[in-house]
Design an enzyme around this catalytic site. Structure first.
Site, mmCIF file in Angstrom:
data_model
loop_
_atom_site.group_PDB
_atom_site.id
_atom_site.type_symbol
_atom_site.label_atom_id
_atom_site.label_comp_id
_atom_site.label_asym_id
_atom_site.label_seq_id
_atom_site.Cartn_x
_atom_site.Cartn_y
_atom_site.Cartn_z
ATOM 1 N N GLU A 169 42.357 -63.406 14.712
ATOM 2 C CA GLU A 169 42.398 -62.033 15.210
ATOM 3 C C GLU A 169 41.692 -61.961 16.561
ATOM 4 O O GLU A 169 41.385 -62.984 17.182
ATOM 5 C CB GLU A 169 41.713 -61.089 14.210
ATOM 6 C CG GLU A 169 40.269 -61.471 13.923
ATOM 7 C CD GLU A 169 39.627 -60.649 12.828
ATOM 8 O OE1 GLU A 169 40.291 -59.768 12.274
ATOM 9 O OE2 GLU A 169 38.447 -60.898 12.525
ATOM 10 N N ASP A 209 32.394 -56.842 18.701
ATOM 11 C CA ASP A 209 33.625 -57.215 19.420
ATOM 12 C C ASP A 209 33.502 -56.946 20.922
ATOM 13 O O ASP A 209 34.372 -56.289 21.517
ATOM 14 C CB ASP A 209 34.831 -56.462 18.855
ATOM 15 C CG ASP A 209 34.907 -56.512 17.344
ATOM 16 O OD1 ASP A 209 34.652 -57.581 16.778
ATOM 17 O OD2 ASP A 209 35.221 -55.478 16.722
#
Length: 552
Positions: free
Chosen positions: A225, A57
């Site tokens: 997300e 991420d």
């Protein structure tokens, strides 16, 4: 064969439909560290991944010619790594923003898959900010004037379970907002992005929220997300991945109004490339007017490795990667011209450690919040001394005192020298390849009292497993050399020798590494026993050395 490889790459380069980026021949400098994986090809081009290590991420902020990256760190401590680059290709690990996981007592024991999920790093009002989620506690914020130095103590600004992936936006009118996603495992729902009002100093976040993007209303969308919130040319943009970690894609949503309605567009997917699930990362606009996108690729036991893609804007929509059919949906590139920069320095994330410094190298993280008595670099100068700690249950999975680091490349050697007292040592110590399946080679005292070199495996550790040990030989020397070879696909071979001059002997059994909970497999060192007394048995590691496997 080499000629065919060159021809294929030549055809690959000329097939790009992106506008040509001016190639500025800035010199590439070398550091003294042997490169296990090198993204900078030193010919004006780079190759992906730019970091072949598990920095999940990734998010980046640009300040002039300096780029700073952070990433998820889950249960590992220290957490929230800080990486720096001047060219977006070559990165150095310079700090951790979170020395100790909070709440401290909770993370004093391993919490696999929990902890720090996808963070967002920004620069605003003279400060660097990191907003990070803990799915069990809520959203935290920390700040620093210099990202290479100490960060503030985490402040929990939004309590709640399942509130994840925060991204702030300070608007032109002085108002501030926090956008975030939801984790179904805690909140009971997901696939939506929600916005809240926030004070400009992030000291207050509203309890009220509004869903402004609902993936459930979009065909084939699932697991929306990891949003990143931006503003450009009068549009509000939300960059967000969907479709899951392994096979997902990158979407962008835009609106003239912050609360929507938002248009949606897929801007990058795997397509005909070899890069699966390209998504979740950060858009960067450089001082040279170029646009780039950094994202991860989930690569099984290697974790979520980091890629760099060129980005162009067409009709106020981004297109990421190459777009051979000109449908506005890019595909990842494997090689491309390097970004414009003042200079390039061929670097890699550190891995080898001679244990000659006063502190552990930044590559090391523990399996939980560390305690100072676990190790020493001064008890025996030039050695890492590991004090024996208690082994939890029948495996290492829940043992906090594992000293671990990420896999640095697709294939590599790692060697270490273990020094101990063969007459008195009790317990287990060795070289570890750690994940939900794990294996290690090292020394172990049997119930009958003999000290052996053993090879041990444990499969299905997250659900509970018992180590299976194979005795290799009885140990009488005070030194053991241990080696691990990781081959493509994360297939590993362990070997050993008893003197520096002798050749390594493979144990004759392959081991397939397996990722951990939301993270890649790791290499580590340890020293444990089920029963630990005040006079527990220490061991000494002279070094750990990673090296490149030679091409044939």
């Amino acid at each position: 064969m080499k000629a065919i490889y060159v021809l294929i790459n030549t055809l690959f380069f000329v097939s790009f439909t992106l506008p040509a980026i001016e190639l500025i021949e800035f010199p590439t400098e070398k550091n003294n560290m042997p490169l296990i994986w090198q993204a900078d090809l030193e010919n004006g081009y780079y190759q992906n991944p730019i970091i072949h290590a598990d920095f999940s991420d990734p998010d980046i902020v640009a300040l002039g010619d300096d780029y700073y990256m952070t990433a998820s760190s889950f249960n590992s401590a220290p957490g929230l790594p800080i990486l720096h680059s001047n060219d977006l290709v070559n990165w150095q690990l310079i700090n951790y923003a979170l020395p100790i996981q909070q709440p401290r007592e909770h993370y004093n024991t391993p919490q696999h898959g929990n902890g720090v999920w996808a963070p967002n790093i920004r620069y605003h009002n003279g400060l660097f900010w990191i907003f990070y989620p803990d799915p069990d506690f809520g959203i935290y914020v920390i700040t620093a004037k210099d990202p290479a130095k100490a960060w503030s103590t985490p402040t929990l600004i939004l309590k709640g379970k399942g509130i994840i992936d925060p991204t702030p936006l300070w608007d032109d009118d002085g108002k501030a907002y926090l956008l975030h996603a939801w984790a179904k495992s805690r909140a009971g729902f997901n696939n939506v992005l929600s916005i809240r009002e926030m004070s400009a100093d992030a000291s207050w976040v509203s309890d009220e929220y509004q869903h402004i993007v609902d993936g459930n209303t979009l065909p084939s969308y699932r697991t929306l997300e990891g949003p990143k919130f931006y503003k450009r040319n009068g549009f509000y943009y939300i960059f967000a991945p969907a479709g899951g970690v392994d096979l997902g894609w990158q979407s962008v949503f835009r609106s003239k109004h912050i609360l929507g309605p938002y248009e949606d567009k897929i801007v990058m997917a795997q397509g005909n490339s070899l890069t699966n699930g390209p998504h979740q990362g950060s858009w960067i606009n450089t001082p040279y007017g170029q646009d780039w996108f950094v994202h991860f690729q989930s690569k099984n036991a290697y974790g979520r490795i980091v890629h760099l893609q060129p980005l162009q804007w067409l009709n106020d929509w981004p297109v990421i990667g190459r777009d051979p059919d000109k449908d506005g949906i890019g595909e990842p590139v494997l090689k491309y011209r390097k970004p414009k920069a003042k200079r390039f320095l061929s670097t890699q994330i550190p891995n080898s450690d001679e244990f000659n410094a006063e502190q552990l190298g930044l590559q090391w993280q523990w399996n939980a919040n560390p305690q100072p008595h676990w190790f020493s670099l001064t008890d025996s100068a030039g050695y890492l001394t590991l004090s024996q700690q208690q082994k939890v249950a029948d495996s290492l999975w829940l043992t906090p005192s594992l000293l671990l680091q990420k896999l640095p490349a697709e294939r590599f050697f790692v060697e270490t020298k273990l020094v101990f007292n063969p007459e008195t040592y009790q317990g287990d110590s060795g070289l570890l390849l750690f994940g939900e399946d794990y294996a290690w080679i090292g020394i172990s005292r049997s119930d009958e009292g003999a000290l052996h070199l053993v090879y041990s495996q444990c499969k299905g550790a997250r659900k509970g497993c018992t180590e299976h040990k194979t005795i290799i030989t009885e140990v009488t020397t005070e030194t053991m050399y241990l080696r691990l070879l990781v081959q493509p696909g994360a297939h590993a071979v362990f070997s050993y020798k008893t003197s520096e001059a002798s050749p390594y002997r493979a144990i004759g059994e392959h081991f397939s590494a397996k990722k951990g909970r939301w993270v890649g497999a790791k290499v580590g060192l340890f020293n444990v026993n089920k029963l630990v007394s005040r006079n527990s048995h220490s061991v000494h590691y002279d070094y750990i050395r990673f090296s490149k496997v030679a091409d044939k």
